[in-house]
Design a protein around this motif. Structure first.
Motif, PDB file in Angstrom:
ATOM      1  N   ILE A 139      79.968 144.870  24.087  1.00  0.00           N
ATOM      2  CA  ILE A 139      80.723 143.783  24.141  1.00  0.00           C
ATOM      3  C   ILE A 139      80.887 142.904  23.043  1.00  0.00           C
ATOM      4  O   ILE A 139      82.055 142.545  22.628  1.00  0.00           O
ATOM      5  CB  ILE A 139      80.305 142.916  25.387  1.00  0.00           C
ATOM      6  N   ALA A 140      79.752 142.714  22.441  1.00  0.00           N
ATOM      7  CA  ALA A 140      79.600 141.955  21.017  1.00  0.00           C
ATOM      8  C   ALA A 140      80.681 142.534  19.919  1.00  0.00           C
ATOM      9  O   ALA A 140      81.355 141.837  19.345  1.00  0.00           O
ATOM     10  CB  ALA A 140      78.427 141.548  20.567  1.00  0.00           C
ATOM     11  N   MET A 141      80.517 143.793  19.859  1.00  0.00           N
ATOM     12  CA  MET A 141      81.231 144.578  18.839  1.00  0.00           C
ATOM     13  C   MET A 141      82.542 144.930  19.034  1.00  0.00           C
ATOM     14  O   MET A 141      83.445 144.701  18.235  1.00  0.00           O
ATOM     15  CB  MET A 141      80.270 146.071  18.479  1.00  0.00           C
ATOM     16  N   LEU A 142      83.092 144.955  20.451  1.00  0.00           N
ATOM     17  CA  LEU A 142      84.130 145.181  20.621  1.00  0.00           C
ATOM     18  C   LEU A 142      85.056 143.805  20.373  1.00  0.00           C
ATOM     19  O   LEU A 142      86.216 143.745  20.043  1.00  0.00           O
ATOM     20  CB  LEU A 142      84.562 145.457  22.180  1.00  0.00           C
ATOM     21  N   ILE A 143      84.464 142.661  20.538  1.00  0.00           N
ATOM     22  CA  ILE A 143      85.037 141.389  20.183  1.00  0.00           C
ATOM     23  C   ILE A 143      85.064 141.234  18.630  1.00  0.00           C
ATOM     24  O   ILE A 143      86.110 140.809  17.916  1.00  0.00           O
ATOM     25  CB  ILE A 143      84.298 140.268  20.769  1.00  0.00           C
ATOM     26  N   ALA A 144      83.790 141.396  18.053  1.00  0.00           N
ATOM     27  CA  ALA A 144      83.529 141.021  16.704  1.00  0.00           C
ATOM     28  C   ALA A 144      84.415 141.794  15.724  1.00  0.00           C
ATOM     29  O   ALA A 144      84.925 141.324  14.557  1.00  0.00           O
ATOM     30  CB  ALA A 144      82.011 141.014  16.252  1.00  0.00           C
ATOM     31  N   VAL A 145      84.152 143.291  15.702  1.00  0.00           N
ATOM     32  CA  VAL A 145      84.882 144.031  14.845  1.00  0.00           C
ATOM     33  C   VAL A 145      86.324 143.999  14.416  1.00  0.00           C
ATOM     34  O   VAL A 145      86.629 143.575  13.408  1.00  0.00           O
ATOM     35  CB  VAL A 145      84.412 145.601  15.069  1.00  0.00           C
ATOM     36  N   PRO A 146      87.299 144.009  15.492  1.00  0.00           N
ATOM     37  CA  PRO A 146      88.802 143.804  14.963  1.00  0.00           C
ATOM     38  C   PRO A 146      89.006 142.289  14.641  1.00  0.00           C
ATOM     39  O   PRO A 146      89.653 142.132  13.564  1.00  0.00           O
ATOM     40  CB  PRO A 146      89.429 143.909  16.314  1.00  0.00           C
ATOM     41  N   LEU A 147      88.487 141.397  15.124  1.00  0.00           N
ATOM     42  CA  LEU A 147      88.722 139.813  14.694  1.00  0.00           C
ATOM     43  C   LEU A 147      88.085 139.722  13.192  1.00  0.00           C
ATOM     44  O   LEU A 147      88.754 138.949  12.261  1.00  0.00           O
ATOM     45  CB  LEU A 147      87.926 138.874  15.508  1.00  0.00           C
ATOM     46  N   SER A 148      86.902 140.228  12.852  1.00  0.00           N
ATOM     47  CA  SER A 148      86.400 140.026  11.771  1.00  0.00           C
ATOM     48  C   SER A 148      87.169 140.879  10.539  1.00  0.00           C
ATOM     49  O   SER A 148      87.249 140.274   9.541  1.00  0.00           O
ATOM     50  CB  SER A 148      84.916 140.782  11.756  1.00  0.00           C
ATOM     51  N   ILE A 149      87.538 142.156  10.763  1.00  0.00           N
ATOM     52  CA  ILE A 149      88.173 142.850   9.762  1.00  0.00           C
ATOM     53  C   ILE A 149      89.577 142.222   9.505  1.00  0.00           C
ATOM     54  O   ILE A 149      90.005 142.106   8.467  1.00  0.00           O
ATOM     55  CB  ILE A 149      88.358 144.265   9.967  1.00  0.00           C
ATOM     56  N   LEU A 150      90.314 141.866  10.669  1.00  0.00           N
ATOM     57  CA  LEU A 150      91.612 141.221  10.481  1.00  0.00           C
ATOM     58  C   LEU A 150      91.469 139.868   9.548  1.00  0.00           C
ATOM     59  O   LEU A 150      92.283 139.559   8.514  1.00  0.00           O
ATOM     60  CB  LEU A 150      92.289 141.063  11.818  1.00  0.00           C
ATOM     61  N   SER A 151      90.464 139.251   9.754  1.00  0.00           N
ATOM     62  CA  SER A 151      90.160 137.867   9.379  1.00  0.00           C
ATOM     63  C   SER A 151      89.802 138.116   7.512  1.00  0.00           C
ATOM     64  O   SER A 151      90.167 137.312   6.739  1.00  0.00           O
ATOM     65  CB  SER A 151      89.063 137.198   9.925  1.00  0.00           C
ATOM     66  N   ALA A 152      88.934 139.315   7.566  1.00  0.00           N
ATOM     67  CA  ALA A 152      88.697 139.623   6.140  1.00  0.00           C
ATOM     68  C   ALA A 152      89.930 140.095   5.432  1.00  0.00           C
ATOM     69  O   ALA A 152      90.011 139.785   4.329  1.00  0.00           O
ATOM     70  CB  ALA A 152      87.511 140.665   6.069  1.00  0.00           C
ATOM     71  N   ILE A 153      90.845 140.906   5.922  1.00  0.00           N
ATOM     72  CA  ILE A 153      91.885 141.250   5.257  1.00  0.00           C
ATOM     73  C   ILE A 153      92.831 140.033   4.872  1.00  0.00           C
ATOM     74  O   ILE A 153      93.391 139.688   3.745  1.00  0.00           O
ATOM     75  CB  ILE A 153      92.695 142.337   6.125  1.00  0.00           C
ATOM     76  N   TYR A 154      93.155 138.868   5.738  1.00  0.00           N
ATOM     77  CA  TYR A 154      93.960 137.858   5.401  1.00  0.00           C
ATOM     78  C   TYR A 154      93.180 137.192   4.428  1.00  0.00           C
ATOM     79  O   TYR A 154      93.947 136.818   3.346  1.00  0.00           O
ATOM     80  CB  TYR A 154      93.817 136.830   6.679  1.00  0.00           C
TER      81      TYR A 154
END
Length: 307
Positions: A77-92
């Motif tokens: 559950i933690a990785m399902l939430i964290a991975v997409p949000l973290s990668i999109l934040s990092a790209i921005y």
């Protein structure tokens, strides 16, 4: 000249010894845990310990199946939430944000990594747990498998643990991914933009291809932290020894089981050995996933190199 060579030889040997010691630490920990777990492994079949769902130490029952399952669920559950949000934040932050904004936000993201887990746990109890308790009846009425919660939930659940863990993993993945994107040569961007690609197409088709191994490494580090986190999880996950059937059910992951029980009731035969077996299983799970992720990373790097 001979003295300089002697100093080089001694310093090289010292560094080799410290590197060998650091590299062998994992094996030393695994060996120590195995030796302390041996009494219960000699007494009960491994299949019973891994697959039995009954945890009644006073009656000699030490089934770890619910704890193993809870550990994997809350980490997923933690990785399902964290991975997409973290990668999109990092790209921005790496590709779209202005330099002034990046200089202000990245230190705040790094600050999140330095906050003690117990602070995340307290914050989770005060905010995440009531929020989950509030949404549980609404989500449960939708009748979707794995998120049914009936009419009532205390909020101490797998979902609360997963949300708190995801927030703890954010800074690890974001910081490393931003650095990976910033290290991609500027010529890659210029070449893509000169061919008429938009900025998003450049990120998606050019930068992501180069940065993929680094992003995978960031996700692996975040996953390892989520899998072994103890204090914050045990404060919000409920600590009820059961097989969870919904994200709103309480659970009892392996780190919480060990932290809550080790040092207490050690007069019960095989109790300490069972808890150290739980620690050994947690260590082996982390090792297994780390090796598997490393193999995937090597395959990605080879595929990119071939072209």
């Amino acid at each position: 000249m001979q003295i300089r060579r002697l100093k080089d030889t001694i310093s090289s040997s010292a560094m080799l010894a410290t590197t060998a010691f650091a590299g062998s630490l994992a094996l030393i920990v695994i060996l120590a845990l195995y030796l302390r777990s041996k009494p219960i492994l000699d007494t009960k079949p491994l299949s019973e310990l891994l697959l039995n769902s009954s945890w009644l130490p006073s009656q000699g029952s030490f089934g770890l199946y619910p704890a193993i399952l809870s550990t994997l669920y809350v980490t997923a559950i933690a990785m399902l939430i964290a991975v997409p949000l973290s990668i999109l934040s990092a790209i921005y932050l790496a590709e779209y944000a202005k330099e002034s904004l990046r200089r202000r936000v990245l230190p705040l993201v790094d600050l999140l990594a330095g906050i003690p887990p117990v602070v995340y746990g307290v914050w989770g109890v005060l905010t995440i747990v009531p929020f989950v308790a509030y949404i549980a009846p609404v989500a449960g009425s939708l009748g979707i498998p794995l998120i049914s919660a009936g009419r009532f939930s205390t909020g101490f659940s797998l979902l609360s643990g997963g949300i708190v863990l995801a927030i703890m993993v954010f800074p690890v993945i974001i910081s490393i991914t931003v650095q990976v994107f910033r290290s991609v040569p500027f010529e890659v961007r210029e070449a893509s933009l000169s061919m008429g690609a938009t900025q998003w197409q450049t990120v998606k088709h050019a930068l992501m291809r180069v940065a993929l191994p680094g992003i995978a490494a960031a996700v692996i580090l975040g996953f390892s932290r989520a899998l072994g986190e103890t204090m914050a999880v045990l404060m919000v996950v409920g600590n009820v020894f059961m097989i969870p059937s919904s994200v709103f059910d309480p659970a009892y992951p392996l780190p919480a089981l060990i932290a809550n029980n080790y040092g207490e009731m050690m007069s019960i035969p095989l109790y300490d050995s069972a808890l150290l077996l739980a620690a050994l299983i947690l260590m082996l799970i982390i090792l297994l996933f780390t090796v598997a992720a490393r193999l995937i990373l090597i395959r990605i790097e080879r595929r990119i190199a071939v072209g």
